[in-house]
Design a protein around this motif. Structure first.
Motif, short mmCIF file in Angstrom:
data_model
loop_
_atom_site.label_atom_id
_atom_site.label_comp_id
_atom_site.label_asym_id
_atom_site.label_seq_id
_atom_site.Cartn_x
_atom_site.Cartn_y
_atom_site.Cartn_z
N ALA A 198 0.83 -1.20 0.00
CA ALA A 198 0.00 0.00 0.00
C ALA A 198 0.87 1.26 0.00
N ALA A 199 2.00 1.23 0.72
CA ALA A 199 2.89 2.38 0.75
C ALA A 199 3.52 2.61 -0.62
N VAL A 200 3.86 1.54 -1.31
CA VAL A 200 4.42 1.66 -2.66
C VAL A 200 3.41 2.28 -3.61
N ASP A 201 2.13 1.95 -3.39
CA ASP A 201 1.07 2.51 -4.23
C ASP A 201 0.73 3.95 -3.88
N GLY A 202 1.39 4.51 -2.87
CA GLY A 202 1.20 5.91 -2.53
C GLY A 202 0.17 6.16 -1.44
N ALA A 203 -0.26 5.10 -0.74
CA ALA A 203 -1.26 5.28 0.32
C ALA A 203 -0.62 5.95 1.53
N SER A 204 -1.36 6.88 2.11
CA SER A 204 -0.89 7.56 3.32
C SER A 204 -1.03 6.64 4.52
N ALA A 205 -0.48 7.07 5.67
CA ALA A 205 -0.57 6.26 6.88
C ALA A 205 -2.03 6.04 7.29
#
Length: 299
Positions: A198-205
């Protein structure tokens, strides 16, 4: 004709039952029998005392209970207490669990310290917080006095407007550790790969928390909030030590009301009927809650 394999299976089943018997006997004697006895007493006029005749009265206790204003007052207070403690306890415990799940220094020590309130008996917790809330020499009023807020000093457990909120605060403090540990265990079961993807896809915390953490944690949330609600609704020792239901019945929980009826006034049958009603109400509320949460989880 019985074959050797069938005889062997029967022998194995008999062995299993015999091995389970030592564990089942205490449950039967200490839980099932008292439960059945309590259900029966709820349909009688049983009272305290020697050689007191007990007769079957049918639903008379329950008819009286439905028109008892003191019972309905205790029931409303019990709901406010249970939902207030359970919800706030969960929110704070989730925040603490998320913090303890981070790679912080002294994390192991912090986790141990988070369990301290849970390790203390309810009676000790009640005595300790009574000292904290003491109107003259309590720690809370002393801190307010030394902090220049002398006007906020208060008789927290003796005032009608602050007694229940003060007791709810203690309930949250005492029960939050177990909720925190359960949620922390659930968090550690969430695959790290999902957060990394999810972080790689640009999702915030926040987006990762909402879309990854919460859905994976939902079975644990449903389980621990359900158990917390049952424990809180059945609370007795903590509130009894803090206020004994006072002032003026403002903290009179259903179990305290049942205790008063049974052991102060000797109305065993009426108290047993109250306990039976509480069991039915808890089961009904939990059934509705679990049905809704499971439906949301499977949506």
């Amino acid at each position: 004709m019985t074959t050797f394999a069938e005889a062997r299976r029967r022998s194995d089943r008999t062995t299993v039952y015999l091995l389970l018997l030592p564990a089942l006997l205490p449950v039967l004697v200490l839980s099932v029998v008292p439960l059945l006895r309590g259900i029966y007493l709820g349909f009688t006029d049983a009272r305290a005392g020697r050689n007191v005749d007990t007769s079957f009265t049918g639903v008379e206790n329950y008819r009286e209970l439905m028109s008892d204003d003191l019972f309905w007052s205790a029931f409303r207070i019990g709901l406010v207490w249970s939902f207030g403690v359970t919800i706030l306890q969960f929110v704070l415990a989730l925040g603490l669990a998320l913090l303890l799940d981070q790679p912080l220094r002294f994390r192991g020590f912090a986790r141990v310290m988070a369990l301290v309130p849970w390790a203390m008996p309810p009676v000790i917790v009640g005595i300790m917080w009574r000292l904290v809330y003491h109107p003259d020499a309590g720690l809370l009023n002393e801190v307010l006095y030394r902090g220049g807020a002398e006007g906020l000093r208060h008789n927290w457990l003796g005032d009608f407007s602050t007694a229940l909120p003060a007791v709810i605060l203690v309930g949250i403090w005492a029960g939050m550790p177990q909720t925190t540990i359960v949620l922390l265990a659930g968090l550690q079961g969430v695959p790290r790969e999902l957060h990394e993807a999810a972080a790689v896809d640009g999702a915030s915390a926040w987006q990762r928390f909402r879309s990854v953490t919460i859905p994976n944690l939902m079975p644990v949330i449903i389980a621990i909030t359900s158990l917390d609600f049952i424990w809180n609704f059945n609370s007795f020792g903590l509130v009894y030590v803090l206020t004994a239901g006072g002032p003026g019945g403002r903290t009179m929980l259903p179990m305290l009301f049942a205790y008063e009826e049974a052991f102060r006034y000797g109305n065993y049958g009426y108290a047993a009927a109250l306990g039976n009603v509480m069991v039915v109400i808890i089961v009904a509320l939990l059934a509705l809650y679990l049905r809704r949460r499971l439906r949301e989880a499977n949506a």
